[in-house]
Design an enzyme around this catalytic site. Structure first.
Site, short mmCIF file in Angstrom:
data_model
loop_
_atom_site.label_atom_id
_atom_site.label_comp_id
_atom_site.label_asym_id
_atom_site.label_seq_id
_atom_site.Cartn_x
_atom_site.Cartn_y
_atom_site.Cartn_z
N GLY A 84 38.07 37.91 42.55
CA GLY A 84 38.41 36.69 41.83
C GLY A 84 39.77 36.18 42.24
O GLY A 84 40.51 36.83 42.99
N GLY A 86 43.16 35.98 42.19
CA GLY A 86 44.28 36.75 41.65
C GLY A 86 45.58 35.98 41.72
O GLY A 86 46.57 36.35 41.08
N ARG A 87 45.58 34.92 42.52
CA ARG A 87 46.82 34.14 42.61
C ARG A 87 46.51 32.68 42.91
O ARG A 87 47.30 31.97 43.55
CB ARG A 87 47.74 34.71 43.66
N ASP A 119 51.07 40.35 41.99
CA ASP A 119 52.00 39.53 41.20
C ASP A 119 51.55 38.08 41.07
O ASP A 119 52.20 37.29 40.39
CB ASP A 119 53.41 39.60 41.81
N GLY A 120 50.45 37.74 41.74
CA GLY A 120 49.95 36.37 41.65
C GLY A 120 50.77 35.35 42.44
O GLY A 120 50.53 34.15 42.34
N ARG A 177 31.81 31.04 47.50
CA ARG A 177 31.86 32.02 48.60
C ARG A 177 30.64 32.91 48.54
O ARG A 177 29.95 32.97 47.51
CB ARG A 177 33.07 32.94 48.43
N ASP A 246 34.31 37.60 50.58
CA ASP A 246 34.97 36.67 49.65
C ASP A 246 35.74 35.59 50.40
O ASP A 246 36.21 34.64 49.79
CB ASP A 246 35.91 37.43 48.70
N ASN A 247 35.85 35.73 51.71
CA ASN A 247 36.55 34.72 52.49
C ASN A 247 35.60 33.91 53.36
O ASN A 247 36.03 33.31 54.34
CB ASN A 247 37.62 35.39 53.36
N ASP A 256 40.91 30.58 53.71
CA ASP A 256 41.77 31.74 53.56
C ASP A 256 42.47 32.13 54.86
O ASP A 256 42.04 33.03 55.58
CB ASP A 256 41.01 32.92 52.96
P1 AMP Z 1 42.53 37.78 50.41
O1 AMP Z 1 42.09 38.90 51.32
O2 AMP Z 1 43.90 37.25 50.71
O3 AMP Z 1 41.53 36.71 50.38
O4 AMP Z 1 42.67 38.38 48.94
C1 AMP Z 1 41.76 39.29 48.40
C2 AMP Z 1 41.89 39.38 46.90
O5 AMP Z 1 43.20 39.78 46.51
C3 AMP Z 1 41.64 38.09 46.17
O6 AMP Z 1 40.97 38.40 44.99
C4 AMP Z 1 43.03 37.56 45.90
O7 AMP Z 1 43.05 36.69 44.80
C5 AMP Z 1 43.77 38.84 45.62
N1 AMP Z 1 45.22 38.71 45.89
C6 AMP Z 1 45.80 38.57 47.07
N2 AMP Z 1 47.15 38.52 46.95
C7 AMP Z 1 47.43 38.62 45.63
C8 AMP Z 1 48.63 38.65 44.85
N3 AMP Z 1 49.83 38.55 45.42
N4 AMP Z 1 48.51 38.78 43.52
C9 AMP Z 1 47.30 38.89 42.94
N5 AMP Z 1 46.15 38.89 43.61
C10 AMP Z 1 46.19 38.76 44.95
MG MG Z 2 40.49 35.38 49.87
#
Ligand code: AMP
Ligand code: MG
Length: 488
Positions: A84, A86-87, A119-120, A177, A246-247, A256
């Site tokens: 989901g 996360g940020r 940290d979002g 996605r 998810d990407n 992404d």
């Molecule tokens: P990504 O591989 O960048 O697409 O991220 C994978 C997952 O990690 C997704 O659910 C993002 O929302 C979560 N995510 C990535 N970076 C952060 C962050 N700094 N804080 C919270 N969630 C994160």
């Molecule tokens: Mg992603």
């Protein structure tokens, strides 16, 4: 600012999100405003200070209803049932000048129900990388999400060192996605899955609504768009870096931009991402990984295709997934013909194209410059290509095949050269230039290198005088050690 927001995702898929609020940034500053995209979206003109507040989370645009979207995902092959946003926060959807519904979302705006230990937040560097790479892809004609704005927050985010924080505003055809389908499939929530499939079909593939087998047709249509997208990535030398499920966007847009980069010396095993130790997402693996991801999507659709006996839907769904390989090959071939200046289609084209890429691999030629040098070759200037491909005997062999295929009735040299220049870019976001731009912005707040780079990348097919260095690869010792990092 009033944006005529709609909230179809939030309204039609009540179990696919959680409400959240952006964090208040301490001192928001607008680093970049994408005026061209704003115009496409029909956004009113407002002053910079207002834009900085609206697109950093300080103040919500009127009508925004921020939500974090739920999704699951296979990350490097392992299933995470709850990822989901996360940020990221979807503010809502707006209809653009072409009548298309586009998501407007913040990235880096703080924690949500899906943040887990994160940290979002996001840092200036990675958000500018997403901006630069996305705009480059757009100008290259590759479907992509785009950045509308990047704002510095004035806050510090902590990674391996303290970094200036930023929020990026992302515009996407949608954020649906493969992982969104997996989220409901894993939970056995068929009702929501069905609603999600309906929503996806209506939003991206409405012409399929009347089909006898709409879910198989939906799967096939998503496969077709991915085949086209992957062929474009491969021809551009683009390496996504984290092709987790998810990407992978169901709209067919590139989404992404994390540890992505453009390849310089052509080689199928090229990997830049520091976390991709096994080379799962290496350049040459990307089409096969796309197919693997699509197979994961197919699995989620089985209970919709055959509600009484999902297993019975496997053969039909498998056929669709198997067809992806051939679809990809056809897209690669069609796009490749254009890049070689070939008219019509002949059986020998596939070998010609394949042998060209083998020539690039064997000689470690710069991917972009080698393709571009074909235009010089056509114009009677062989030096550039000969400088890139050291094995002149092999090159001459290949050139003879190419000339033979072009035929005696080939277009006039200047017409052919021009056609080749319009199919083969001179400028891509060179890794060392991207790093230089990000460092200037991140360390000194200097946006000039980013703006200059963006300006070059907006016209990738036109030779721009005085900008020769933007076309050049990094020095070999720099290129060899180039690594990208996830912007988390
Ligand atoms: P990504 O591989 O960048 O697409 O991220 C994978 C997952 O990690 C997704 O659910 C993002 O929302 C979560 N995510 C990535 N970076 C952060 C962050 N700094 N804080 C919270 N969630 C994160
Ligand atoms: Mg992603």
């Amino acid at each position: 600012m009033r944006i005529a927001f709609q909230h179809s995702y939030a309204e039609q898929l009540p179990d696919a999100w959680a409400a959240a609020r952006p964090d208040a940034p301490s001192a928001p500053v607008l680093l970049y405003w994408n005026a061209g995209l704003a115009e496409e979206l029909g956004l009113p003109t407002v002053d910079e200070a207002t834009l900085a507040r609206l697109f950093s989370g300080a103040q919500l645009p009127d009508g925004a209803r921020p939500i974090a979207q739920a999704y699951a995902g296979h990350q490097f092959g392992g299933l995470s049932p709850s990822l989901g946003d996360g940020r990221a926060l979807l503010l809502g959807e707006a209809t653009d000048r072409f009548g298309q519904r586009r998501d407007i979302a913040l990235k880096g705006s703080g924690r949500t129900a899906f943040s887990r230990r994160g940290d979002g937040k996001a840092a200036v560097g990675p958000m500018l990388r997403e901006l630069i790479l996305g705009e480059a892809m757009q100008a290259l004609g590759i479907p992509t999400t785009r950045a509308l704005a990047v704002c510095a927050t004035g806050d510090t985010v902590y990674r391996d060192r303290p970094l200036p924080g930023a929020v990026l505003t992302r515009v996407a055809a949608s954020h649906l996605r493969v992982g969104t389908f997996q989220y409901f499939a894993i939970r056995g929530d068929r009702e929501s899955l069905r609603r999600l499939a309906d929503y996806t079909l209506q939003r991206h593939y409405p012409q399929l609504a009347e089909q006898d087998q709409p879910w198989l047709a939906l799967l096939a249509a998503i496969c077709e768009r991915q085949a086209d997208l992957l062929a474009r990535w491969m021809h551009a030398g683009f390496i996504h870096g984290v092709m987790n499920t998810d990407n992978m966007a169901l709209s067919g847009e590139t989404i992404d931009y994390g540890p992505c980069a453009f390849m310089e010396a052509h080689h199928p095993s090229t990997v830049f991402s520091s976390i991709d130790e096994q080379g799962r997402y290496a350049y040459g693996n990307q089409p096969a990984i796309a197919q693997w991801n699509l197979a994961r999507l197919a699995e989620t659709l089985l209970p919709l295709i055959q509600p009484d006996d999902p297993a019975a839907a496997v053969p039909a769904a498998s056929d669709v997934i198997d067809a992806f390989a051939e679809q990809y090959q056809q897209c690669w071939l069609t796009q490749g013909r254009r890049k070689l200046g070939l008219m019509g289609a002949e059986p020998r084209d596939e070998a010609l194209l394949y042998n060209w890429t083998a020539l690039l691999t064997d000689n470690q030629a710069d991917h972009t410059l080698a393709w571009r040098a074909l235009a010089d070759e056509a114009a009677g200037q062989p030096a550039a290509l000969r400088a890139l491909i050291a094995n002149h005997a092999a090159l001459d062999d290949w050139l003879a095949q190419w000339r033979a295929r072009l035929g005696p009735s080939a277009q006039a040299a200047t017409t052919l050269a021009e056609a080749l220049r319009s199919a083969n870019p001179l400028y891509i976001p060179r890794n060392h230039l991207v790093e230089e731009a990000l460092a200037a912005a991140s360390e000194y707040g200097d946006m000039a290198p980013t703006l200059a780079l963006l300006d070059v990348l907006r016209s990738p097919f036109d030779q721009q005088s005085g900008r020769e260095r933007y076309a050049q690869p990094a020095a070999p010792e720099v290129a060899q050690d180039y690594r990208t990092f996830c912007g988390t």
